[in-house]
Design an enzyme around this catalytic site. Structure first.
Site, PDB file in Angstrom:
ATOM      1  N   ILE B  14       0.866  -1.191   0.000  1.00  0.00           N
ATOM      2  CA  ILE B  14       0.000   0.000   0.000  1.00  0.00           C
ATOM      3  C   ILE B  14       0.897   1.234   0.000  1.00  0.00           C
ATOM      4  CG2 ILE B  14      -1.845   1.243   1.203  1.00  0.00           C
ATOM      5  CD1 ILE B  14      -2.919  -1.367   2.178  1.00  0.00           C
ATOM      6  N   HIS B  15       1.249   1.673  -1.197  1.00  0.00           N
ATOM      7  CA  HIS B  15       2.100   2.861  -1.306  1.00  0.00           C
ATOM      8  C   HIS B  15       1.217   4.100  -1.208  1.00  0.00           C
ATOM      9  CE1 HIS B  15       0.663   2.916  -5.384  1.00  0.00           C
ATOM     10  NE2 HIS B  15       1.118   1.693  -5.543  1.00  0.00           N
ATOM     11  N   LEU B  16       1.830   5.253  -1.392  1.00  0.00           N
ATOM     12  CA  LEU B  16       1.136   6.509  -1.114  1.00  0.00           C
ATOM     13  C   LEU B  16      -0.183   6.670  -1.878  1.00  0.00           C
ATOM     14  CD1 LEU B  16       2.123   8.432   0.944  1.00  0.00           C
ATOM     15  CD2 LEU B  16       3.068   9.874  -0.831  1.00  0.00           C
ATOM     16  N   ALA B  19      -2.698   4.374  -0.506  1.00  0.00           N
ATOM     17  CA  ALA B  19      -3.078   4.869   0.818  1.00  0.00           C
ATOM     18  C   ALA B  19      -4.161   5.924   0.647  1.00  0.00           C
ATOM     19  CB  ALA B  19      -1.862   5.445   1.534  1.00  0.00           C
TER      20      ALA B  19
END
Lengths: 594, 89
Positions: B14-16, B19
């Site tokens: 779950i990268h930026l 997110a």
């Protein structure tokens, strides 16, 4: 005019033109944050400062978002979405306010504590990719802290006046802050003429000089500057006489540009009737308009990687198909040459798992990358073949060094076509497929490679880099980076001859026509290339050169060039040719006043 | 309160950007949404919190959802994560 002493710096000319303006020095250093205890009666003030800094940062980011969207398209703007969401995080704000209230510390310190807590968890992450995302959070932190301190943020995003941008370096990510409206010219300490920043400057049509070592220690914000992107000179605190001389030079340059645009719709044909296909290099859909307005016949190099590196996740087939289709439709009936994903080197996408390489330019890049990630390769090829029904499409594989790579890639193309057929998709069966010639091994094996493909396109930037073993971004050895070196001319000559002996066409899509301008173009005409592709802004000038000479005379000149020992001798030979045979071409290189 | 567990299937975790998707989805509900692992949960409506989760491929996330639309919220979020946020990778 300035009472200070005039200083002249010489760098590498990276994008033509002359500009005058005040310096905007890009400063991305961190501001130090210390814990300052505050009195009880200061708490509410500090909270108000915090809220106002967050609001200001949010506005800055939203403003940048809309400007980017308007000027460079949605793709560029998307990068900022997560930054904006971070700033809007209510819990982050509440937590910061709590620390100000409970611990009685200044807002900058409280805010840093909240952000640093998250950053620490990033440091502990094992996943390299996730770990690197911390940079986005650090960027947001820097912006807020600067606003808290009331510092004018000297980041490109904050540029609100016309200025000459002075930076240490510009990475592809930095250029999202580049606002054409305000940027009059660009000066950097790092980089060669084929660095990302230089290419961006050329595609935007603003002058640039790069490779000016430590120039930022001399230039202060608002200092008066003249940037001569033709000769590579930057003049700090210019004297009145100098300004007058450069104003004349600028006038000549602009007149020339205007005159050149008048021939934009004429064919690119030499005086003795040899037609050369003239097309443009682009990275995004937004640039398609420039192609037409500058008289290019289609796209000779569509750098697809840009679409991949501006996002955090891999684009899927449908997304690529839609994007490519738009490009093809807009350029039709002229062709679009898609270079398959050329990731690696200085172009790394956020979703690439492992980017740690000792020698990235000699590492996992171009076709090496796509052949090891066939899933990505197939998806891209499917999208291109499907988009091809809307016009004329060519496909090209980058960074080929052995014939097996081409054979494997061609097998995958055939498989992809079979799959599309089986799945009842509409696609074009007659897409021309070619390779980039940019490694010395590809030149040496050109006769074998020519039997596998429909065309060659010489990537002169990398060919010069690999043939002369010179890192194109290293300003210390930039004197070695010369497309005029006899070794390069021989390699191009060999490639062209082999291509024609095998009845395939050969083009050049590097910056050789751009860098070396008149000289480079004259050589390439004489070398017998069938197609040139360059930044759209350069097309009228290249066309003018083609229309001013005969193929025969340039061919004779190339014969002589092939016997020379050094790049300087080659340059002298071409200059002599211009002087004796086509003195009117000298006007195309307006000299800087000094 | 309803609880659930779901594995992160996105290759890059779950990268930026993801997110952001998660926060957007959580914010649509009135219920309090807590997310995390090994009993350490943070508010799923905080971008900074979710970004700092460090949820990589294969991480099993726990969800505690409390409020009037808790069931709907839990189902939506589990579905989103389970289906790799509906992005191709």
């Amino acid at each position: 005019m300035s009472s200070k002493k005039e200083m002249i710096f010489t760098g590498i000319p990276a994008a033509p033109g002359i500009a005058f303006g005040q310096a905007f020095v890009v400063n991305i250093e961190d501001l130090p944050v210390t814990a300052e205890p505050i009195e009880d009666d200061m708490v509410e003030d500090e909270i108000a400062r915090m809220e106002s800094a967050l609001k200001q940062t949010g506005e800055e980011l939203s403003g940048l978002h809309s400007t980017l969207e308007a000027e460079m398209g949605e793709e560029h703007a998307k990068i900022l979405d997560s930054h904006i969401m971070l700033i809007a995080d209510e819990l982050m704000k509440t937590e910061t306010i709590q620390i100000i209230r409970n611990d009685k510390v200044n807002a900058a310190c409280a805010f840093s504590r909240v952000i640093d807590k998250t950053l620490r968890t990033f440091d502990q992450m094992e996943d390299q990719y996730l770990k690197e995302r911390a940079e986005d959070i650090r960027d947001v932190k820097k912006r807020v802290i600067r606003n808290l301190f009331g510092h004018k943020v000297e980041g490109l995003a904050n540029l609100r006046r016309e200025a000459v941008v002075v930076a240490h370096n510009l990475t592809p990510a930095d250029t999202v802050g580049f606002r054409k409206k305000f940027v009059k010219a660009f000066v950097s300490e790092m980089g060669g003429s084929t660095s990302h920043a230089a290419i961006i400057a050329r595609s935007m049509g603003i002058p640039a000089v790069v490779g000016l070592d430590e120039v930022r220690s001399h230039i202060k914000p608002f200092d008066e500057l003249i940037v001569d992107g033709i000769s590579g000179q930057v003049i700090l605190h210019p004297k009145e006489e100098t300004i007058a001389l450069y104003e004349q030079a600028q006038e000549r340059f602009l007149e020339m540009e205007e005159e050149l645009l008048t021939i934009k719709d004429y064919p690119a044909v030499t005086l003795d009737g040899r037609t050369i296909e003239l097309s443009a290099n682009i990275e995004t859909l937004d640039e398609v308009e420039d192609i037409k307005s500058h008289g290019a016949k289609g796209v000779g190099l569509f750098r697809t990687e840009y679409f991949f590196i501006t996002r955090g996740t891999l684009p899927g087939e449908e997304e690529q198909y839609r994007y490519y289709s738009e490009v093809v439709k807009n350029v039709a009936p002229d062709p679009v040459l898609f270079r398959t994903l050329d990731i690696g080197g200085d172009k790394i996408a956020a979703w690439v798992d492992d980017t740690q390489e000792e020698n990235p330019f000699m590492g996992w890049r171009g076709i090496r990358f796509t052949l090891s990630r066939k899933d990505i390769f197939r998806t891209q090829l499917r999208a291109i073949y499907r988009a091809a029904v809307f016009g004329r499409v060519r496909i090209m594989f980058p960074m080929v060094s052995i014939v097996d790579e081409v054979r494997q890639a061609m097998d995958i193309c055939r498989e992809v076509q079979d799959d599309l057929k089986r799945e009842n998709y509409q696609f074009d069966h007659n897409v021309e497929t070619g390779i980039m010639i940019e490694t010395p091994s590809a030149v040496a094996m050109a006769d074998v490679l020519a039997k596998e493909v429909d065309f060659f396109s010489i990537g002169s930037n990398d060919l010069v880099q690999y043939a002369l073993a010179v890192d194109r971004g290293n300003s210390r050895i930039s004197y070695l980076y010369s497309p005029m070196h006899p070794a390069i001319i021989r390699l191009i000559n060999d490639t062209a001859q082999v291509a024609h002996n095998n009845n395939i066409w050969v083009g050049l899509c590097g910056e050789m026509v751009a860098d070396a301008r008149v000289r480079g173009t004259l050589l390439l005409i004489g070398l017998g290339l069938d197609e040139f592709s360059a930044s759209a802004y350069l097309i009228p000038e290249i066309k003018k050169i083609i229309r001013s000479v005969t193929y025969d005379e340039t061919k004779s000149m190339v014969k002589m060039a092939l016997t020379k020992a050094t790049a300087t001798e080659v340059v002298e030979l071409i200059d002599q040719f211009i002087e004796e045979k086509r003195p009117e071409l000298k006007e195309l290189i307006p000299k800087g006043a000094i | 309160m309803v609880t659930g567990k779901v594995k992160v299937e996105n290759k890059n975790g779950i990268h930026l950007r993801l997110a952001g998707e998660l926060v957007k989805a959580a914010t649509r509900f009135k219920a309090t949404v807590m997310i995390g692992r090994d009993g350490e949960l943070i508010n799923a409506k905080s971008m900074l919190g979710v970004a700092g989760l460090g949820a990589q491929y294969g991480t099993e996330l726990e969800l505690n959802v409390d409020g009037e639309d808790e069931k709907n919220a839990l189902d939506t979020l589990v579905d989103l994560i389970k289906n790799r946020f509906y992005v191709e990778e």
